[in-house]
Write a protein that holds these residues in place. Structure first.
Motif, short mmCIF file in Angstrom:
data_model
loop_
_atom_site.label_atom_id
_atom_site.label_comp_id
_atom_site.label_asym_id
_atom_site.label_seq_id
_atom_site.Cartn_x
_atom_site.Cartn_y
_atom_site.Cartn_z
N ILE A 166 0.56 -0.96 -0.41
CA ILE A 166 0.13 -0.14 -0.08
C ILE A 166 0.95 1.48 0.51
N ALA A 167 1.85 1.29 1.22
CA ALA A 167 2.66 1.95 1.11
C ALA A 167 3.18 2.65 -0.42
N ALA A 168 3.97 1.73 -1.13
CA ALA A 168 4.93 1.95 -2.37
C ALA A 168 3.82 2.42 -2.85
N ALA A 169 3.34 1.91 -3.68
CA ALA A 169 1.74 2.39 -4.04
C ALA A 169 1.32 3.98 -3.89
N ALA A 170 1.23 4.39 -2.47
CA ALA A 170 0.87 5.02 -2.39
C ALA A 170 1.80 6.55 -2.76
N THR A 171 3.10 6.08 -2.24
CA THR A 171 4.28 6.67 -2.96
C THR A 171 3.80 7.11 -4.26
N ILE A 172 3.90 5.81 -4.36
CA ILE A 172 3.59 7.05 -6.06
C ILE A 172 3.06 7.55 -6.45
N GLY A 173 1.93 7.41 -6.16
CA GLY A 173 0.64 7.91 -6.65
C GLY A 173 1.17 9.34 -6.37
N LEU A 174 1.73 10.18 -4.89
CA LEU A 174 1.56 10.75 -4.43
C LEU A 174 2.36 11.71 -5.00
N GLY B 149 7.70 0.49 3.57
CA GLY B 149 7.05 0.85 0.99
C GLY B 149 6.91 2.21 0.61
N THR B 150 6.92 2.81 1.76
CA THR B 150 7.79 4.54 1.40
C THR B 150 9.19 4.38 0.89
N GLY B 151 10.14 3.77 1.29
CA GLY B 151 11.29 3.63 0.84
C GLY B 151 11.42 3.36 -0.75
N ILE B 152 10.63 2.27 -0.81
CA ILE B 152 10.90 1.12 -1.47
C ILE B 152 9.94 1.95 -2.95
N VAL C 76 6.59 12.43 2.10
CA VAL C 76 6.67 11.20 3.70
C VAL C 76 5.93 12.27 4.22
N GLY C 77 5.25 13.20 4.46
CA GLY C 77 4.76 13.99 5.41
C GLY C 77 2.94 13.27 5.01
N LEU C 78 3.20 13.46 3.72
CA LEU C 78 1.37 12.93 3.70
C LEU C 78 1.32 11.18 3.71
N MET C 79 2.60 10.27 3.66
CA MET C 79 2.14 8.84 3.97
C MET C 79 2.52 8.88 5.63
N LEU C 80 2.84 9.58 5.85
CA LEU C 80 3.07 9.44 7.65
C LEU C 80 1.66 10.05 8.46
N LEU C 81 1.17 10.51 7.15
CA LEU C 81 -0.47 10.82 7.38
C LEU C 81 -1.04 9.42 7.00
N ILE C 82 -1.18 9.32 6.05
CA ILE C 82 -2.50 8.06 5.77
C ILE C 82 -2.25 7.19 6.31
N GLY C 83 -0.58 7.08 6.99
CA GLY C 83 -0.09 5.26 7.58
C GLY C 83 -0.46 5.64 9.19
#
Lengths: 594, 285
Positions: free
Chosen positions: A28-36, A446-449, A559-566
């Motif tokens: 989820i995180a990887a896909a969301a990171t790419i999208g973001l 995931g964010t790293g990937i 990264v901040g958004l990912m953190l929030l999402i997570g």
């Protein structure tokens, strides 16, 4: 502390389950990171692309609106109309071109009008204008042309890329000579330039820098002065100079395109070389020599005024059907310069307030072309957004289900913990914390990937978008035999420059310009080839350099958004756990005597 | 008894023994119904529990033994009446704190966490109580294991790998880990062989007599009842009632008030529990 310790112990104890959750979170995180990242890049490209670029805009006429108005007016007066003439005598249903032209012509804005609008808005940084007229060859000064070129091509691309000039130029030039391109008003096919040379008058250095044929460099001599109106200074292209064996200091004599009796003498003070040929595609059989950039003669507006060929002057023109019409001697292309996009938007509002008629529109080719170049990126961004939402929704559901199963499985544990006196809130906190630890580990990985692959993934996605865009363009090509009509009042041969964040509006089209590569969200443009090369019979083409590479680097915002999402996802699924724990009564464990 | 020396060594700070016969827990006309206005499982029970004694709560199935245990252990609050711990109404105390500090409950099904080791289970309770311990927790765990007659190597054994009797000992050790004044056990000898049963009872007796705790055992077993100091008969059943001189409370509500208090004096209490009282680990508190 107890909660934290317990949570950590529990996480390490149930490795299998937590690894499963982690893997899901990683995906989820990887896909969301790419999208973001793609979204961020698209937004940044949109925001910063025109940030440091001055924007030029023109006021143009919505000609279809005008024409339909004129048509209505004519039809009502057709019985008594005196303007019906031989050109339309063959058929009554044929449009009354002259009246149409007339209607267009009368509505054309004059230099004064343009300047008034400029004064009406404080956001205008500067203005400049060019006036283009045409001159005919004389025996000792001939235009550059090859054998296939026809000097009297019926329809050609205008030498001017400015959109606002279309209306007036087509009127004036169509009347002068040559066939009229039917009713093809919208696409710029109706623009006809006659004569052998185009004489372009510039109002300032700024206008000169934004010459319709693209930027140029002086090879010899220097550019003319704007104030000295009496010396008839011109600069000519190197090709033209070579063709006629002219050097700086020579004088040239040219004829009025409409009146062979009138000649003008100019002094060549400089020879320039176009650093780019923007108006390409004029070598086909249908193009005229005057539209060849090589045959452009540059001078000052003052000179034009002096010889009586400015836009304020009128000339008597005889159409091929024998009518005589008064038209403006030159085509005026007035350009407003703005410091940034906001100023442009302000100007659009201001001129409206200042009473710009409805059938005029303010348009900026800079913005239009830039936005055109962003189409694939925008498509990708909206795709990324959809992806993001789907991934988040699916992820949330999966996490909730997993948590639910997890909690049901650990019902006994909850009972024991509460029975030995651990508060429910602590138990709930422990479960939440466990989930948080696991999801955070997954999130980081995931964010790293995602960060590692977002650049190549988004670029490959973008290139497929670009090729899809090009395919649709070439399909259009195959279907219509020419390029897609540009909406609005795009000029005939408008070569759309790639506009990236650092390139100025006058950036050359052929060169792939690399943007500020150090920037966070710089957008590189490569010369994604136009759908059809230069010798399109139609003589006009669309070169759009799509933004084909995007810097989808994961930055702090992502990264901040990912953190929030997570955290958000975790809390949502933890809520399930909390509700479950809170509803659980420790007494049940005693009642449940297995 | 050899284990006790160990314990004493490791718990150096001694405190004066608590006065014998302290009313640590009181039931005041307690009634309980599972549903509001529903059938009362327990009706109007009054009873006092003292430290230093082993109480046996007996009665047939359905007599409300477990319910009473739940009330005593603070898992639930009575519908009517009060449970008073150390002078405080339990309904007004934080029952989570009460459970984690003041009362050690040994459930019939032990309620140990099977995925954890013996030591982890015990430490979990110690951590849950939020108390500070002077000795390292690991040492205390070892002491407790010795106290319940479990070899040290059991500390890192998973609960899953233990037999019922061993789990029972771990459950006792866990209940003792935070040094509560009251120990409540639900059928502690339920499925144990006789030897183990005797040993477990022995441990309970030690807890009451030597460490001055109040040990309350819910049991079916006549052997356990016999071994305890006071038997509290829940149901109006057979001859066990008169035997304990009114210690029994008639569930039908016919029992004379304050009968429990009367029972205290004449009960077969050990001669001098206070005299043999071990210093205990009260210091840990």
């Amino acid at each position: 502390m107890f909660v934290l310790k317990n949570a950590w112990k529990s996480v390490t104890r149930n490795k299998g389950r937590n690894i499963l959750i982690s893997i899901i979170v990683i995906i989820i995180a990887a896909a969301a990171t790419i999208g973001l990242a793609i979204q961020q890049a698209a937004i940044k490209a949109r925001d910063t692309g025109l940030e440091n670029t001055t924007i030029t805009a023109q006021i143009g006429i919505d000609r279809s609106q005008m024409l339909s108005a004129a048509k209505d007016a004519m039809q009502s007066a057709s019985s008594t109309s005196s303007s019906s003439d031989s050109s339309s005598s063959s058929s009554d249903s044929k449009p009354d071109f002259d009246s149409m032209r007339d209607a267009l012509n009368t509505d054309a804005l004059t230099l004064t009008d343009y300047q008034e609008y400029a004064d009406s808005s404080s956001s205008v940084k500067s203005t400049y204008y060019t006036e283009t007229t045409s001159l005919a060859e004389t025996d000792d000064f001939q235009p550059v042309e090859d054998s296939t070129s026809s000097a009297f091509s019926s329809s050609s691309s205008s030498s001017s890329s400015s959109s606002s000039s279309d209306s007036s130029s087509s009127d004036s030039s169509a009347d002068m000579k040559g066939g009229m391109g039917g009713g093809d008003m919208g696409g710029g096919m109706g623009m006809t330039t006659s004569g052998d040379f185009s004489l372009v008058g510039f109002s300032s250095d700024e206008a000169l820098a934004n010459a319709p044929n693209g930027t140029f460099t002086m090879v010899e001599g220097q550019a003319f002065d704007y104030t000295a109106s009496d010396d008839n200074d011109v600069i000519i292209s190197q090709e033209l100079a070579d063709f006629n064996n002219i050097s700086v200091g020579d004088t040239i004599t040219l004829e009025n395109a409409n009146d062979s009796g009138t000649t003008y003498t100019f002094t060549v003070v400089g020879i320039y070389k176009n650093s780019s040929t923007t108006s390409t595609g004029s070598f086909g059989p249908m193009s005229s020599t005057s539209s060849d950039p090589a045959n452009a003669i540059y001078t000052s507006v003052a000179t034009l005024q002096k010889i009586g060929l400015s836009s304020d002057d009128t000339v008597e023109a005889t159409t091929n059907s024998g009518d005589t019409m008064k038209t403006a001697a030159a085509t005026l292309s007035f350009t407003y310069v703005f410091a940034d996009e906001d100023a442009y938007n302000q100007f659009v509002k201001d001129v409206e307030a200042a009473g710009l008629p409805d059938n005029y529109t303010v348009s900026s080719t800079d913005i239009e072309t830039y936005e055109n170049s962003l189409i694939p990126l925008n498509n990708l961004a909206s795709f990324a957004k959809t992806l993001l939402w789907i991934v988040l929704a699916v992820g949330a559901v999966i996490l909730i289900v997993l948590t639910l199963f997890n909690i049901r499985e650990r019902k006994y544990e909850i009972g024991v913990l509460t029975a030995i006196g651990v508060r429910k809130s602590k138990v709930a906190a422990q479960f939440t914390l466990e989930l948080l630890i696991v999801t955070m580990i997954g999130l980081v990985i995931g964010t790293g990937i995602g960060a590692a692959v977002s650049q190549p993934v988004s670029n490959s996605l973008l290139s497929s978008q670009v090729s899809a865009q090009e395919t649709s363009a070439s399909n259009q090509q195959a279907q219509f035999g020419r390029d897609m009509m540009q909406p609005g009042d795009m000029g005939g041969s408008s070569s759309t420059d790639s506009t990236d964040s650092s390139s100025s509006s006058s950036s050359d089209s052929s060169a792939s310009t690399d943007a500020n590569s150090s920037g966070q969200s710089s957008t590189d443009t490569t010369n994604s080839a136009p759908s059809q090369p230069t010798n399109t019979p139609g003589g006009f083409q669309q070169v759009t350099n799509y933004v084909s590479s995007v810097n989808a680097t994961v930055n702090l915002t992502v990264v901040g958004l990912m953190l929030l999402i997570g955290i958000g996802l975790t809390l949502v699924s933890a809520l399930v756990a909390v509700i479950f724990v809170m509803r659980y009564e420790p007494l049940q464990i005693l009642a449940d005597r297995s | 008894m050899s284990e006790h020396e160990n314990i004493n060594d490791l718990a150096p700070i001694e405190q004066p023994p608590t006065a014998a016969g302290l009313d640590i827990l009181k039931l005041e006309k307690v009634s309980y119904a599972y549903t509001k206005g529903g059938k009362k499982v327990i009706k109007d029970i009054s009873y006092d529990f003292e430290t230093g004694k082993v109480y046996a709560i007996t009665g047939p199935s359905g007599a409300g033994k477990t319910t009473l245990l739940s009330l005593i252990s603070g898992l639930t609050t009575p519908t009517e009446g009060r449970v008073i711990y150390d002078g405080h109404d339990l309904a007004k105390l934080n029952r989570y704190d009460y459970r984690s500090h003041d009362i050690g409950v040994i459930f019939q099904s032990f309620n140990l966490l099977p995925g954890l080791t013996v030591a982890e289970n015990i430490e979990l309770s110690m951590n849950a109580s939020g108390m500070k311990y002077e000795a390292p927790k690991r040492e205390i765990v070892m002491d407790l294991l010795a106290e319940v007659h479990l070899p040290e190597e059991y500390a890192n054994e998973r609960i899953l790998h233990l037999s019922g009797g061993e789990q029972q000992r771990v459950a006792i050790a866990r209940a003792l880990s935070y040094d509560p004044k009251i120990i409540v056990a639900d059928e502690p000898t339920g499925n144990l062989d006789l030897t183990t049963q005797d040993d477990i009872i022995h441990i309970f007796q030690e807890l009451a007599h030597e460490q001055d705790r109040c040990v309350i055992i819910v049991t079916h077993s006549p052997a356990v009842a016999k071994a305890s100091d006071v038997v509290f008969e829940l149901a109006p059943l057979r001859h066990s009632v008169p035997k304990r001189q009114g210690a029994g409370v008639r569930r039908a509500g016919k029992a004379a008030p304050k009968s429990a208090t009367a029972g205290r004096a004449s009960a077969r209490v050990d001669a001098a529990p206070a005299a043999r009282k071990a210093p205990g680990r009260t210091a840990r508190q």
